[in-house]
Design a protein around this motif. Structure first.
Motif, PDB file in Angstrom:
ATOM      1  N   UNK A 199       0.837  -1.188   0.000  1.00 31.34           N
ATOM      2  CA  UNK A 199       0.000   0.000   0.000  1.00 31.34           C
ATOM      3  C   UNK A 199       0.874   1.241   0.000  1.00 31.34           C
ATOM      4  N   UNK A 200       0.273   2.366  -0.380  1.00 33.30           N
ATOM      5  CA  UNK A 200       1.017   3.619  -0.335  1.00 33.30           C
ATOM      6  C   UNK A 200       1.418   3.911   1.099  1.00 33.30           C
ATOM      7  N   UNK A 201       2.612   4.456   1.262  1.00 32.51           N
ATOM      8  CA  UNK A 201       3.108   4.788   2.595  1.00 32.51           C
ATOM      9  C   UNK A 201       2.610   6.164   2.993  1.00 32.51           C
ATOM     10  N   UNK A 202       2.141   6.272   4.200  1.00 30.46           N
ATOM     11  CA  UNK A 202       1.683   7.530   4.762  1.00 30.46           C
ATOM     12  C   UNK A 202       2.676   7.939   5.839  1.00 30.46           C
ATOM     13  N   UNK A 203       3.349   9.106   5.683  1.00 34.78           N
ATOM     14  CA  UNK A 203       4.356   9.502   6.679  1.00 34.78           C
ATOM     15  C   UNK A 203       3.802   9.598   8.091  1.00 34.78           C
ATOM     16  N   UNK A 204       2.577  10.057   8.245  1.00 35.93           N
ATOM     17  CA  UNK A 204       1.984  10.164   9.584  1.00 35.93           C
ATOM     18  C   UNK A 204       1.802   8.781  10.194  1.00 35.93           C
ATOM     19  N   UNK A 205       1.347   7.837   9.389  1.00 34.52           N
ATOM     20  CA  UNK A 205       1.160   6.471   9.879  1.00 34.52           C
ATOM     21  C   UNK A 205       2.498   5.834  10.208  1.00 34.52           C
ATOM     22  N   UNK A 206       3.490   6.060   9.349  1.00 36.24           N
ATOM     23  CA  UNK A 206       4.825   5.499   9.605  1.00 36.24           C
ATOM     24  C   UNK A 206       5.384   6.025  10.921  1.00 36.24           C
ATOM     25  N   UNK A 207       5.224   7.330  11.159  1.00 29.76           N
ATOM     26  CA  UNK A 207       5.726   7.918  12.398  1.00 29.76           C
ATOM     27  C   UNK A 207       4.990   7.327  13.602  1.00 29.76           C
ATOM     28  N   UNK A 208       3.682   7.229  13.501  1.00 28.89           N
ATOM     29  CA  UNK A 208       2.887   6.676  14.600  1.00 28.89           C
ATOM     30  C   UNK A 208       3.284   5.230  14.876  1.00 28.89           C
ATOM     31  N   UNK A 209       3.490   4.464  13.808  1.00 27.63           N
ATOM     32  CA  UNK A 209       3.888   3.070  13.998  1.00 27.63           C
ATOM     33  C   UNK A 209       5.258   2.979  14.650  1.00 27.63           C
ATOM     34  N   UNK A 210       6.182   3.868  14.241  1.00 26.38           N
ATOM     35  CA  UNK A 210       7.523   3.817  14.821  1.00 26.38           C
ATOM     36  C   UNK A 210       7.501   4.229  16.289  1.00 26.38           C
ATOM     37  N   UNK A 211       6.527   5.037  16.697  1.00 23.47           N
ATOM     38  CA  UNK A 211       6.415   5.438  18.091  1.00 23.47           C
ATOM     39  C   UNK A 211       5.581   4.447  18.903  1.00 23.47           C
ATOM     40  N   UNK A 212       5.091   3.431  18.265  1.00 20.39           N
ATOM     41  CA  UNK A 212       4.314   2.423  18.971  1.00 20.39           C
ATOM     42  C   UNK A 212       2.876   2.828  19.213  1.00 20.39           C
ATOM     43  N   UNK A 213       2.369   3.781  18.445  1.00 21.08           N
ATOM     44  CA  UNK A 213       1.017   4.263  18.669  1.00 21.08           C
ATOM     45  C   UNK A 213      -0.029   3.474  17.905  1.00 21.08           C
ATOM     46  N   UNK A 214       0.361   2.726  16.902  1.00 23.03           N
ATOM     47  CA  UNK A 214      -0.597   2.060  16.035  1.00 23.03           C
ATOM     48  C   UNK A 214      -0.707   0.561  16.319  1.00 23.03           C
ATOM     49  N   UNK A 272      -8.225   1.018  26.254  1.00 19.93           N
ATOM     50  CA  UNK A 272      -8.433   2.164  27.141  1.00 19.93           C
ATOM     51  C   UNK A 272      -7.150   2.983  27.268  1.00 19.93           C
ATOM     52  N   UNK A 273      -6.033   2.305  27.463  1.00 16.23           N
ATOM     53  CA  UNK A 273      -4.741   2.993  27.562  1.00 16.23           C
ATOM     54  C   UNK A 273      -4.395   3.734  26.284  1.00 16.23           C
ATOM     55  N   UNK A 274      -4.670   3.110  25.157  1.00 16.73           N
ATOM     56  CA  UNK A 274      -4.398   3.714  23.857  1.00 16.73           C
ATOM     57  C   UNK A 274      -5.225   4.989  23.686  1.00 16.73           C
ATOM     58  N   UNK A 275      -6.507   4.914  24.019  1.00 23.88           N
ATOM     59  CA  UNK A 275      -7.395   6.077  23.878  1.00 23.88           C
ATOM     60  C   UNK A 275      -6.976   7.176  24.844  1.00 23.88           C
ATOM     61  N   UNK A 276      -6.654   6.821  26.075  1.00 25.16           N
ATOM     62  CA  UNK A 276      -6.206   7.828  27.041  1.00 25.16           C
ATOM     63  C   UNK A 276      -4.928   8.509  26.565  1.00 25.16           C
ATOM     64  N   UNK A 277      -4.011   7.735  26.007  1.00 23.31           N
ATOM     65  CA  UNK A 277      -2.764   8.281  25.483  1.00 23.31           C
ATOM     66  C   UNK A 277      -3.044   9.268  24.346  1.00 23.31           C
ATOM     67  N   UNK A 278      -3.936   8.887  23.442  1.00 26.59           N
ATOM     68  CA  UNK A 278      -4.265   9.757  22.312  1.00 26.59           C
ATOM     69  C   UNK A 278      -4.940  11.036  22.798  1.00 26.59           C
ATOM     70  N   UNK A 279      -5.848  10.918  23.754  1.00 24.64           N
ATOM     71  CA  UNK A 279      -6.517  12.099  24.296  1.00 24.64           C
ATOM     72  C   UNK A 279      -5.526  13.015  25.013  1.00 24.64           C
ATOM     73  N   UNK A 280      -4.585  12.442  25.728  1.00 26.30           N
ATOM     74  CA  UNK A 280      -3.556  13.232  26.416  1.00 26.30           C
ATOM     75  C   UNK A 280      -2.707  13.991  25.406  1.00 26.30           C
TER      76      UNK A 280
END
Length: 92
Positions: free
Chosen positions: A6-21, A31-39
């Motif tokens: 698939x086409x690479x999305x820089x925002x997705x790549x960054x999020x994946x490298x930070x362990x957010x995805x 719950x932890x994931x959502x709290x982290x995103x809200x923070x």
């Protein structure tokens, strides 16, 4: 080229490298994931709000300076057009 890639999305790549995805495995991870995103959203919003307030304060100072300069110019122009007023002010 492979159709599987698939086409690479820089925002997705960054999020994946930070362990957010990472896919949450259970409710606690979700719950932890959502709290982290809200923070993160709250921190970014606060940072942008602070920047906006700083810029508004700077603009207010610039407007005050401009107003002062305009008043000075107007009084100088008034004195230059009426030399009698200038002589009266100097004698006081």
């Amino acid at each position: 080229m492979s159709e599987d890639k698939l086409e690479q999305n820089p925002a997705t790549d960054k999020a994946e490298s930070e362990g957010l995805m990472q896919d949450p495995k259970n409710v606690q991870e979700l719950t932890g994931y959502i709290q982290n995103m809200l923070q993160q959203m709250q921190e970014r919003f606060q940072m942008m709000s602070d920047q906006i307030i700083t810029r508004i304060d700077d603009m207010g100072s610039r407007i005050d300076d401009l107003e002062h300069n305009i008043n000075d110019l107007m009084s100088q122009a008034g004195n230059a057009s009426n030399p009698a007023l200038t002589q009266e002010k100097e004698s006081k």
